[in-house]
Design a protein around this motif. Structure first.
Motif, PDB file in Angstrom:
ATOM      1  N   LEU A 287       9.184   4.434   5.860  1.00 16.13           N
ATOM      2  CA  LEU A 287       8.825   3.709   4.637  1.00 16.13           C
ATOM      3  C   LEU A 287       8.979   2.219   4.900  1.00 16.13           C
ATOM      4  O   LEU A 287      10.012   1.771   5.404  1.00 16.13           O
ATOM      5  N   THR A 288       7.959   1.440   4.539  1.00 13.29           N
ATOM      6  CA  THR A 288       8.011  -0.001   4.732  1.00 13.29           C
ATOM      7  C   THR A 288       8.140  -0.714   3.390  1.00 13.29           C
ATOM      8  O   THR A 288       7.618  -0.263   2.367  1.00 13.29           O
ATOM      9  N   ASP A 289       8.817  -1.846   3.395  1.00 13.74           N
ATOM     10  CA  ASP A 289       8.893  -2.803   2.287  1.00 13.74           C
ATOM     11  C   ASP A 289       8.796  -2.151   0.902  1.00 13.74           C
ATOM     12  O   ASP A 289       7.814  -2.337   0.176  1.00 13.74           O
ATOM     13  N   PRO A 290       9.815  -1.397   0.491  1.00 11.05           N
ATOM     14  CA  PRO A 290       9.725  -0.631  -0.752  1.00 11.05           C
ATOM     15  C   PRO A 290       9.583  -1.515  -1.991  1.00 11.05           C
ATOM     16  O   PRO A 290      10.296  -2.513  -2.138  1.00 11.05           O
ATOM     17  N   TRP A 291       8.668  -1.105  -2.878  1.00 14.05           N
ATOM     18  CA  TRP A 291       8.502  -1.757  -4.190  1.00 14.05           C
ATOM     19  C   TRP A 291       7.979  -0.714  -5.162  1.00 14.05           C
ATOM     20  O   TRP A 291       6.853  -0.244  -5.021  1.00 14.05           O
ATOM     21  N   PHE A 292       8.806  -0.363  -6.151  1.00 16.26           N
ATOM     22  CA  PHE A 292       8.458   0.713  -7.077  1.00 16.26           C
ATOM     23  C   PHE A 292       8.524   0.304  -8.545  1.00 16.26           C
ATOM     24  O   PHE A 292       8.245   1.122  -9.414  1.00 16.26           O
ATOM     25  N   THR A 293       8.915  -0.927  -8.836  1.00 12.34           N
ATOM     26  CA  THR A 293       9.086  -1.349 -10.225  1.00 12.34           C
ATOM     27  C   THR A 293       8.334  -2.669 -10.422  1.00 12.34           C
ATOM     28  O   THR A 293       7.600  -3.114  -9.554  1.00 12.34           O
TER      29      THR A 293
ATOM     30  N   ARG B  62     -10.213  -0.241   7.096  1.00 19.22           N
ATOM     31  CA  ARG B  62     -10.187   0.663   5.953  1.00 19.22           C
ATOM     32  C   ARG B  62      -9.569  -0.046   4.748  1.00 19.22           C
ATOM     33  O   ARG B  62      -8.440  -0.548   4.836  1.00 19.22           O
ATOM     34  N   LEU B  63     -10.294  -0.105   3.658  1.00 20.24           N
ATOM     35  CA  LEU B  63      -9.774  -0.617   2.391  1.00 20.24           C
ATOM     36  C   LEU B  63      -9.253   0.582   1.628  1.00 20.24           C
ATOM     37  O   LEU B  63     -10.033   1.433   1.187  1.00 20.24           O
ATOM     38  N   VAL B  64      -7.932   0.661   1.478  1.00 17.42           N
ATOM     39  CA  VAL B  64      -7.274   1.905   1.086  1.00 17.42           C
ATOM     40  C   VAL B  64      -6.705   1.793  -0.320  1.00 17.42           C
ATOM     41  O   VAL B  64      -5.867   0.923  -0.593  1.00 17.42           O
ATOM     42  N   LEU B  65      -7.123   2.675  -1.208  1.00 17.32           N
ATOM     43  CA  LEU B  65      -6.527   2.745  -2.531  1.00 17.32           C
ATOM     44  C   LEU B  65      -5.118   3.340  -2.423  1.00 17.32           C
ATOM     45  O   LEU B  65      -4.850   4.159  -1.537  1.00 17.32           O
ATOM     46  N   PRO B  66      -4.225   2.947  -3.328  1.00  9.81           N
ATOM     47  CA  PRO B  66      -2.883   3.545  -3.306  1.00  9.81           C
ATOM     48  C   PRO B  66      -2.971   5.072  -3.404  1.00  9.81           C
ATOM     49  O   PRO B  66      -3.744   5.627  -4.185  1.00  9.81           O
TER      50      PRO B  66
ATOM     51  N   TYR C  62       3.846  -8.321 -10.691  1.00  6.81           N
ATOM     52  CA  TYR C  62       3.029  -7.194 -11.111  1.00  6.81           C
ATOM     53  C   TYR C  62       2.301  -6.632  -9.897  1.00  6.81           C
ATOM     54  O   TYR C  62       1.613  -7.376  -9.188  1.00  6.81           O
ATOM     55  N   PRO C  63       2.403  -5.320  -9.650  1.00  4.24           N
ATOM     56  CA  PRO C  63       1.697  -4.761  -8.493  1.00  4.24           C
ATOM     57  C   PRO C  63       0.186  -4.969  -8.545  1.00  4.24           C
ATOM     58  O   PRO C  63      -0.460  -5.084  -7.505  1.00  4.24           O
ATOM     59  N   GLY C  64      -0.387  -4.980  -9.748  1.00  2.06           N
ATOM     60  CA  GLY C  64      -1.819  -5.183  -9.869  1.00  2.06           C
ATOM     61  C   GLY C  64      -2.645  -3.968  -9.527  1.00  2.06           C
ATOM     62  O   GLY C  64      -3.881  -4.029  -9.481  1.00  2.06           O
ATOM     63  N   GLU C  65      -1.999  -2.840  -9.280  1.00  6.21           N
ATOM     64  CA  GLU C  65      -2.664  -1.579  -8.941  1.00  6.21           C
ATOM     65  C   GLU C  65      -1.661  -0.463  -9.203  1.00  6.21           C
ATOM     66  O   GLU C  65      -0.458  -0.709  -9.314  1.00  6.21           O
ATOM     67  N   PRO C  66      -2.114   0.786  -9.335  1.00  4.74           N
ATOM     68  CA  PRO C  66      -1.162   1.875  -9.552  1.00  4.74           C
ATOM     69  C   PRO C  66      -0.205   2.004  -8.373  1.00  4.74           C
ATOM     70  O   PRO C  66      -0.576   1.770  -7.218  1.00  4.74           O
ATOM     71  N   ILE C  67       1.030   2.379  -8.656  1.00  4.30           N
ATOM     72  CA  ILE C  67       1.990   2.731  -7.602  1.00  4.30           C
ATOM     73  C   ILE C  67       1.856   4.230  -7.370  1.00  4.30           C
ATOM     74  O   ILE C  67       2.020   5.024  -8.295  1.00  4.30           O
TER      75      ILE C  67
ATOM     76  N   VAL D 244      -5.742  -1.998   8.345  1.00  5.59           N
ATOM     77  CA  VAL D 244      -5.653  -1.786   6.899  1.00  5.59           C
ATOM     78  C   VAL D 244      -5.067  -3.047   6.263  1.00  5.59           C
ATOM     79  O   VAL D 244      -3.949  -3.442   6.611  1.00  5.59           O
ATOM     80  N   PRO D 245      -5.781  -3.688   5.351  1.00  2.57           N
ATOM     81  CA  PRO D 245      -5.203  -4.825   4.644  1.00  2.57           C
ATOM     82  C   PRO D 245      -4.301  -4.365   3.510  1.00  2.57           C
ATOM     83  O   PRO D 245      -4.509  -3.297   2.919  1.00  2.57           O
ATOM     84  N   HIS D 246      -3.297  -5.165   3.215  1.00  2.00           N
ATOM     85  CA  HIS D 246      -2.455  -4.911   2.048  1.00  2.00           C
ATOM     86  C   HIS D 246      -1.982  -6.250   1.494  1.00  2.00           C
ATOM     87  O   HIS D 246      -2.401  -7.303   1.942  1.00  2.00           O
ATOM     88  N   HIS D 247      -1.119  -6.201   0.476  1.00  2.00           N
ATOM     89  CA  HIS D 247      -0.556  -7.421  -0.122  1.00  2.00           C
ATOM     90  C   HIS D 247      -1.666  -8.301  -0.693  1.00  2.00           C
ATOM     91  O   HIS D 247      -1.730  -9.499  -0.443  1.00  2.00           O
ATOM     92  N   TYR D 248      -2.550  -7.714  -1.484  1.00  2.21           N
ATOM     93  CA  TYR D 248      -3.609  -8.507  -2.102  1.00  2.21           C
ATOM     94  C   TYR D 248      -3.728  -8.278  -3.611  1.00  2.21           C
ATOM     95  O   TYR D 248      -4.231  -9.140  -4.325  1.00  2.21           O
ATOM     96  N   ALA D 249      -3.289  -7.152  -4.135  1.00  2.00           N
ATOM     97  CA  ALA D 249      -3.467  -6.871  -5.565  1.00  2.00           C
ATOM     98  C   ALA D 249      -2.398  -7.535  -6.430  1.00  2.00           C
ATOM     99  O   ALA D 249      -2.611  -7.778  -7.618  1.00  2.00           O
ATOM    100  N   PHE D 250      -1.255  -7.832  -5.835  1.00  2.51           N
ATOM    101  CA  PHE D 250      -0.132  -8.446  -6.540  1.00  2.51           C
ATOM    102  C   PHE D 250      -0.572  -9.677  -7.342  1.00  2.51           C
ATOM    103  O   PHE D 250      -1.395 -10.473  -6.900  1.00  2.51           O
ATOM    104  N   HIS D 251       0.020  -9.846  -8.533  1.00  2.00           N
ATOM    105  CA  HIS D 251      -0.170 -11.094  -9.265  1.00  2.00           C
ATOM    106  C   HIS D 251       1.084 -11.392 -10.079  1.00  2.00           C
ATOM    107  O   HIS D 251       2.016 -10.594 -10.149  1.00  2.00           O
ATOM    108  N   SER D 252       1.102 -12.574 -10.674  1.00  5.58           N
ATOM    109  CA  SER D 252       2.295 -13.069 -11.367  1.00  5.58           C
ATOM    110  C   SER D 252       2.171 -13.038 -12.884  1.00  5.58           C
ATOM    111  O   SER D 252       2.943 -13.689 -13.585  1.00  5.58           O
ATOM    112  N   GLY D 253       1.200 -12.286 -13.390  1.00 10.92           N
ATOM    113  CA  GLY D 253       0.973 -12.263 -14.833  1.00 10.92           C
ATOM    114  C   GLY D 253       0.086 -13.417 -15.253  1.00 10.92           C
ATOM    115  O   GLY D 253      -0.183 -14.344 -14.488  1.00 10.92           O
TER     116      GLY D 253
END
Length: 251
Positions: free
Chosen positions: A25-31, A240-244, A37-42, A200-209
């Motif tokens: 498991l890498t860089d856990p974020w569940f809340t 690959r652009l990967v949905l959660p 804001y994750p900006g996408e479903p967890i 695989v890209p990641h760390h793009y959906a996040f936002h600050s509200g």
């Protein structure tokens, strides 16, 4: 026979990487918090993760080091947790019992898995990682900027099967728009050096509200920009652009 290598993006930079039966498991974020804001479903909860053999954490920012969520979810605190010294103190304070400190180019092993910290740079101290097991190799980029030292990875580790890279070019408005995460073009240039079989890209959906996006941070939330740049700079790499929740298997 080649060991099956797969990755499931849980959300943001939280990935479940599987080398056969070895699960990392890498860089856990569940809340989420007021400006995170994750900006996408967890795609999973801590309770549904199942057995994890190791946790790797690139740095102590909440959206990469959500240890409170792991503790609250009943995570096994005897699981090896691997990261830089800045993460280690936090993890020990939360009750983790097998905390491994690795800084750039240092390694530790968990069973057949070798975890090597590689250089990184961010708003706080950060490392990236090369994960290896059963002849398969993964580069995990956390949310680092691109640093020149990462160009040494192919000569040190050989063929990279999977590269997981941040792409949003996050800038901090209150710091004169200082960039703290590599952007799509920089990530693609690193991909061209690493030449992984798959990226695989990641760390793009996040936002600050709504308020935070106007006052605190600015970022590129479209991973297609990365895919377009890789197609230009390293067309042989399978992006690959990967949905959660989607599991991808690396050939």
């Amino acid at each position: 026979m080649t060991t099956t290598l797969s990755a499931t993006r849980i959300g943001h930079a939280c990935q479940l990487i599987e080398f056969g039966d070895t699960r990392v498991l890498t860089d856990p974020w569940f809340t989420q918090q007021a400006t995170y804001y994750p900006g996408e479903p967890i795609a999973a909860s801590v309770e549904t993760l199942g057995r994890i053999d190791a946790v790797v954490i690139s740095h102590e920012h909440y959206d990469h080091c959500d240890l409170d969520a792991l503790v609250a979810g009943g995570f096994d605190l005897g699981t090896p947790l691997i990261g830089p010294g800045t993460v280690a103190g936090i993890a020990r304070a939360k009750g983790f019992r097998d905390v491994r400190v690795v800084e750039a180019w240092e390694s530790t092993t968990v069973g057949e898995l070798t975890v090597t910290a590689t250089p990184g740079r961010h708003g706080v101290h950060e490392v990236t990682f090369v994960l290896q097991a059963d002849g398969r190799t993964v580069f995990f980029g956390g949310d680092s900027l691109r640093v020149p030292e990462l160009d040494r990875i192919p000569e040190r580790f050989g063929q990279i099967d999977l590269a997981i890279l941040p792409t949003n070019g996050l800038c901090v408005r209150q710091m004169n728009h200082e960039q703290v995460v590599m952007n799509a073009e920089q990530a693609a240039a690193l991909t061209a050096v690493l030449r992984p079989v798959m990226a695989v890209p990641h760390h793009y959906a996040f936002h600050s509200g709504q308020l935070g996006d106007r006052m605190l941070t600015a970022a590129d939330r479209d991973p297609r920009h990365y895919a377009d740049e890789v197609a230009r700079l390293a067309p042989s790499v399978d992006v690959r652009l990967v949905l959660p929740g989607t599991r991808v298997v690396v050939p």
